[in-house]
Structure formats: C-alpha cells, structure tokens
Design a protein around this motif. Structure first.
Motif, PDB file in Angstrom:
ATOM      1  N   SER A  21      61.902   7.556  15.564  1.00  0.00           N
ATOM      2  CA  SER A  21      61.187   8.791  15.231  1.00  0.00           C
ATOM      3  C   SER A  21      62.120   9.813  14.591  1.00  0.00           C
ATOM      4  O   SER A  21      61.701  10.564  13.697  1.00  0.00           O
ATOM      5  CB  SER A  21      60.552   9.383  16.492  1.00  0.00           C
ATOM      6  N   SER A  22      63.377   9.852  15.024  1.00  0.00           N
ATOM      7  CA  SER A  22      64.326  10.806  14.446  1.00  0.00           C
ATOM      8  C   SER A  22      64.632  10.488  12.989  1.00  0.00           C
ATOM      9  O   SER A  22      65.018  11.371  12.217  1.00  0.00           O
ATOM     10  CB  SER A  22      65.625  10.823  15.265  1.00  0.00           C
ATOM     11  N   LYS A  23      64.445   9.225  12.599  1.00  0.00           N
ATOM     12  CA  LYS A  23      64.691   8.802  11.221  1.00  0.00           C
ATOM     13  C   LYS A  23      63.391   8.697  10.423  1.00  0.00           C
ATOM     14  O   LYS A  23      63.412   8.290   9.255  1.00  0.00           O
ATOM     15  CB  LYS A  23      65.398   7.443  11.214  1.00  0.00           C
ATOM     16  N   ASN A  24      62.268   9.018  11.072  1.00  0.00           N
ATOM     17  CA  ASN A  24      60.941   8.922  10.427  1.00  0.00           C
ATOM     18  C   ASN A  24      60.667   7.530   9.860  1.00  0.00           C
ATOM     19  O   ASN A  24      60.114   7.381   8.760  1.00  0.00           O
ATOM     20  CB  ASN A  24      60.802   9.976   9.327  1.00  0.00           C
ATOM     21  N   LEU A  25      61.071   6.511  10.629  1.00  0.00           N
ATOM     22  CA  LEU A  25      60.827   5.138  10.186  1.00  0.00           C
ATOM     23  C   LEU A  25      59.332   4.823  10.249  1.00  0.00           C
ATOM     24  O   LEU A  25      58.621   5.260  11.163  1.00  0.00           O
ATOM     25  CB  LEU A  25      61.589   4.155  11.080  1.00  0.00           C
TER      26      LEU A  25
ATOM     27  N   ALA B 183      57.492  -2.963  30.350  1.00  0.00           N
ATOM     28  CA  ALA B 183      56.670  -1.759  30.207  1.00  0.00           C
ATOM     29  C   ALA B 183      57.069  -1.001  28.953  1.00  0.00           C
ATOM     30  O   ALA B 183      58.199  -1.098  28.481  1.00  0.00           O
ATOM     31  CB  ALA B 183      56.826  -0.854  31.432  1.00  0.00           C
ATOM     32  N   ILE B 184      56.102  -0.270  28.397  1.00  0.00           N
ATOM     33  CA  ILE B 184      56.372   0.603  27.260  1.00  0.00           C
ATOM     34  C   ILE B 184      56.210   2.037  27.745  1.00  0.00           C
ATOM     35  O   ILE B 184      55.105   2.464  28.076  1.00  0.00           O
ATOM     36  CB  ILE B 184      55.387   0.354  26.101  1.00  0.00           C
ATOM     37  N   ASN B 185      57.297   2.756  27.816  1.00  0.00           N
ATOM     38  CA  ASN B 185      57.257   4.159  28.204  1.00  0.00           C
ATOM     39  C   ASN B 185      57.458   4.997  26.948  1.00  0.00           C
ATOM     40  O   ASN B 185      58.557   5.037  26.388  1.00  0.00           O
ATOM     41  CB  ASN B 185      58.342   4.452  29.240  1.00  0.00           C
ATOM     42  N   ILE B 186      56.398   5.653  26.483  1.00  0.00           N
ATOM     43  CA  ILE B 186      56.458   6.398  25.227  1.00  0.00           C
ATOM     44  C   ILE B 186      56.859   7.846  25.521  1.00  0.00           C
ATOM     45  O   ILE B 186      56.098   8.587  26.153  1.00  0.00           O
ATOM     46  CB  ILE B 186      55.102   6.357  24.502  1.00  0.00           C
ATOM     47  N   PRO B 187      58.043   8.260  25.084  1.00  0.00           N
ATOM     48  CA  PRO B 187      58.474   9.646  25.308  1.00  0.00           C
ATOM     49  C   PRO B 187      57.541  10.623  24.593  1.00  0.00           C
ATOM     50  O   PRO B 187      57.087  10.359  23.473  1.00  0.00           O
ATOM     51  CB  PRO B 187      59.884   9.682  24.702  1.00  0.00           C
ATOM     52  N   PRO B 188      57.230  11.751  25.207  1.00  0.00           N
ATOM     53  CA  PRO B 188      56.305  12.729  24.594  1.00  0.00           C
ATOM     54  C   PRO B 188      56.763  13.215  23.219  1.00  0.00           C
ATOM     55  O   PRO B 188      55.929  13.490  22.349  1.00  0.00           O
ATOM     56  CB  PRO B 188      56.303  13.881  25.607  1.00  0.00           C
ATOM     57  N   ASN B 189      58.109  13.268  23.014  1.00  0.00           N
ATOM     58  CA  ASN B 189      58.595  13.815  21.746  1.00  0.00           C
ATOM     59  C   ASN B 189      58.477  12.851  20.572  1.00  0.00           C
ATOM     60  O   ASN B 189      58.885  13.185  19.460  1.00  0.00           O
ATOM     61  CB  ASN B 189      60.041  14.295  21.892  1.00  0.00           C
ATOM     62  N   VAL B 190      57.934  11.636  20.787  1.00  0.00           N
ATOM     63  CA  VAL B 190      57.741  10.713  19.665  1.00  0.00           C
ATOM     64  C   VAL B 190      56.270  10.601  19.292  1.00  0.00           C
ATOM     65  O   VAL B 190      55.927   9.879  18.354  1.00  0.00           O
ATOM     66  CB  VAL B 190      58.315   9.307  19.974  1.00  0.00           C
ATOM     67  N   MET B 191      55.398  11.301  20.000  1.00  0.00           N
ATOM     68  CA  MET B 191      53.967  11.130  19.784  1.00  0.00           C
ATOM     69  C   MET B 191      53.530  11.578  18.384  1.00  0.00           C
ATOM     70  O   MET B 191      52.718  10.901  17.737  1.00  0.00           O
ATOM     71  CB  MET B 191      53.171  11.889  20.850  1.00  0.00           C
ATOM     72  N   ASP B 192      54.071  12.695  17.888  1.00  0.00           N
ATOM     73  CA  ASP B 192      53.701  13.154  16.543  1.00  0.00           C
ATOM     74  C   ASP B 192      54.098  12.127  15.494  1.00  0.00           C
ATOM     75  O   ASP B 192      53.317  11.822  14.579  1.00  0.00           O
ATOM     76  CB  ASP B 192      54.358  14.500  16.238  1.00  0.00           C
TER      77      ASP B 192
ATOM     78  N   ILE C 203      53.210   8.836  11.218  1.00  0.00           N
ATOM     79  CA  ILE C 203      54.145   8.171  10.303  1.00  0.00           C
ATOM     80  C   ILE C 203      54.224   6.659  10.546  1.00  0.00           C
ATOM     81  O   ILE C 203      54.205   5.870   9.599  1.00  0.00           O
ATOM     82  CB  ILE C 203      55.557   8.787  10.426  1.00  0.00           C
ATOM     83  N   LEU C 204      54.284   6.265  11.805  1.00  0.00           N
ATOM     84  CA  LEU C 204      54.456   4.850  12.144  1.00  0.00           C
ATOM     85  C   LEU C 204      53.244   4.034  11.684  1.00  0.00           C
ATOM     86  O   LEU C 204      52.103   4.365  12.009  1.00  0.00           O
ATOM     87  CB  LEU C 204      54.642   4.697  13.655  1.00  0.00           C
ATOM     88  N   THR C 205      53.504   2.957  10.939  1.00  0.00           N
ATOM     89  CA  THR C 205      52.416   2.107  10.455  1.00  0.00           C
ATOM     90  C   THR C 205      52.498   0.667  10.974  1.00  0.00           C
ATOM     91  O   THR C 205      51.468   0.004  11.092  1.00  0.00           O
ATOM     92  CB  THR C 205      52.401   2.046   8.914  1.00  0.00           C
ATOM     93  N   LYS C 206      53.705   0.201  11.294  1.00  0.00           N
ATOM     94  CA  LYS C 206      53.853  -1.179  11.764  1.00  0.00           C
ATOM     95  C   LYS C 206      54.679  -1.201  13.047  1.00  0.00           C
ATOM     96  O   LYS C 206      55.800  -0.697  13.081  1.00  0.00           O
ATOM     97  CB  LYS C 206      54.528  -2.051  10.693  1.00  0.00           C
ATOM     98  N   LEU C 207      54.097  -1.793  14.104  1.00  0.00           N
ATOM     99  CA  LEU C 207      54.751  -1.853  15.401  1.00  0.00           C
ATOM    100  C   LEU C 207      54.722  -3.293  15.906  1.00  0.00           C
ATOM    101  O   LEU C 207      53.660  -3.883  16.063  1.00  0.00           O
ATOM    102  CB  LEU C 207      54.037  -0.930  16.391  1.00  0.00           C
ATOM    103  N   ASP C 208      55.918  -3.849  16.155  1.00  0.00           N
ATOM    104  CA  ASP C 208      56.052  -5.230  16.627  1.00  0.00           C
ATOM    105  C   ASP C 208      56.681  -5.207  18.018  1.00  0.00           C
ATOM    106  O   ASP C 208      57.855  -4.873  18.173  1.00  0.00           O
ATOM    107  CB  ASP C 208      56.918  -6.032  15.657  1.00  0.00           C
TER     108      ASP C 208
END
Length: 263
Positions: free
Chosen positions: A59-63, A76-85, A90-95
C-alpha cells in the motif's frame, strides 16, 4: 516441530508437505472451531503478521498487484486499517493461493476494485455473501478448498469470465451446475431468487440381489407391513419393477422412496 500449521492437519489430514493440497472434504463445525482457536492462539501467527506487513508495504508503494508467499503456514489474513483505502481503490489483483487460510476477513470484501482474486489451495470453509460486493471481479479462483456452498450473491458478479472452483465438496449449487461454468451458477441463483426453492423428498433406491433371494418380499414388507409379504412363485419379478414407498417422518414431510426392484 511441524513444518506447517497443525490446524491444516486438522482440516486436511492427508495434505502432506511437498505433495500439494488434496481434495478437501466437509469439515465438522467443531473441527472448524478448533482450527480458528489454533489460528487465534499462535498457529501461523508469525506468518500472519508477515502477510499483514506485506500488505502495508504494497500500500505504501501503491502497488496494483500483490502475491503472498505460498508457504501453507499462513492461516489468517489480518488487514491493517491503514491499507483499506489502497485496497478498495488501487489494488486490482490479489493472489493468496497455497496457504492454510480458513476464512476471508470482512475487510477483503471491501476491496471493490479487485478484478482478479486467487484464493485457491487453502482451507477455506466457505465464502461470505459479501463476495457480491466485488462487482469488478473478472477472474475468481477458489480451487482446492473445503467450500460446501457458494453464496447466492455470486449472481451479482456479472463481469466474471474465468471461474475455477473444482476440488471442493460443493453441494450448492450441485456439480451439474458449477461444473458448466459461472454463467450457469449465476442463472441457478437467479432462478432460485425468482422462483424460490422446494426441498426434494424423492430418493431412488435400487434393490439388487440374487434371483429368488427375497427382494420383492422385502419390499412388500416395507410398503405394507400389515399384509403377507412373501411373494408367490408365479408373481416373481421379471425385468425391473418400479414401486413407491411413502415413508412418514416425525415433524418432517414424508419421503418418497422410489424403489427399483431388479429381477
């Protein structure tokens, strides 16, 4: 020490390291609770934190694309709140394939910009109805998990052109539907929504055995237990005789057993 999460052995007992995931079977609810308990109390904890950090770095690199490590120890997938935006815009592909993930967090279903989602070769017990939020999905891969039902909200995902769900114990919709592709899956849930559902209480029963073994007499005794069950010699079955046994069930609709009596 184990080279992978103990909880994966609970959910996929024959999934051996180096061999790859095997076809999963439905996991009992109590075993699912055990897996979640292990996940929340240390099993895969280090690897789970590494994945969270990977999301933060991306997220910091806007990948626009991210691929997790395929090590089967992430549970488990723990999604930090600061990556939600970043995840939702921006994120289009998640593997996230080839890990030991049991369930997808609600936050992931807010990544509405996703076009490709790969969660194959995990230990997913199911998918949330919130999957319908990912309306931009074009490619969805859930192969080789422990999923028994697809959510009806999948009907909303009309952009999907590539859909893989084999190697799952899916019963809803039936394999005759999902094996023919995403369009048939969407139509199945669309028809269900418009027409409703009715539980099928018909069950086909094949009665097989040696000639004159007493198959017909057995059926007579089941259908009419208060009458003579033995079959006379001249009344023996020739070919296949079809009969129906309406079997009453307490507090449930009677079941229709469609008996096929083979000579």
């Amino acid at each position: 020490t184990l080279s992978k999460s103990f909880s994966i052995f609970v959910s996929k007992a024959s999934n051996l390291w180096g061999v790859g995931n095997v076809t999963g079977q439905p996991v009992h609810l109590e075993d699912q609770k055990l897996c979640r308990l292990l996940k929340d109390n240390g099993d895969g904890k280090k690897e789970n934190k590494e994945l969270s950090q990977q999301l933060i770095n991306a997220s910091s690199k806007n990948l626009e694309e991210i691929e997790s490590r395929h090590q089967r120890r992430i549970t488990a997938i723990n999604i930090p709140p600061n990556v939600m935006d970043w995840g939702s815009t921006i994120l289009t592909k998640l593997d996230l394939s080839s890990n030991g993930i049991f369930e997808l967090p609600d936050g992931l279903y807010e990544f509405a910009n996703l076009t490709h989602l790969n969660v194959s070769r995990n230990c997913l017990f199911g998918l949330s109805h919130k999957l319908g939020n990912l309306t931009n999905l074009e490619n969805l891969d859930i192969n080789t998990n422990l999923i028994t039902e697809l959510p009806d909200s999948i009907e909303k995902l009309d952009k999907i052109t590539e859909f893989e769900c084999h190697e799952n114990p899916i019963t809803k919709p039936p394999s005759a539907v999902w094996s023919r592709g995403i369009a048939n899956v969407r139509n199945f849930f669309k028809d269900m929504r418009k027409s409703g559902t009715e539980k099928n209480v018909d069950l086909k029963v094949l009665v097989l055995g040696l000639s004159e073994a007493g198959k017909t007499s057995l059926i007579n005794g089941l259908i009419k237990p208060d009458k003579e069950a033995l079959t006379r010699v001249g009344d023996r079955t020739i070919g296949i005789e079809k009969r129906t046994w309406v079997m009453s069930r307490p507090q449930k609709k009677a079941a229709n057993l469609l008996l096929h009596d083979f000579a």
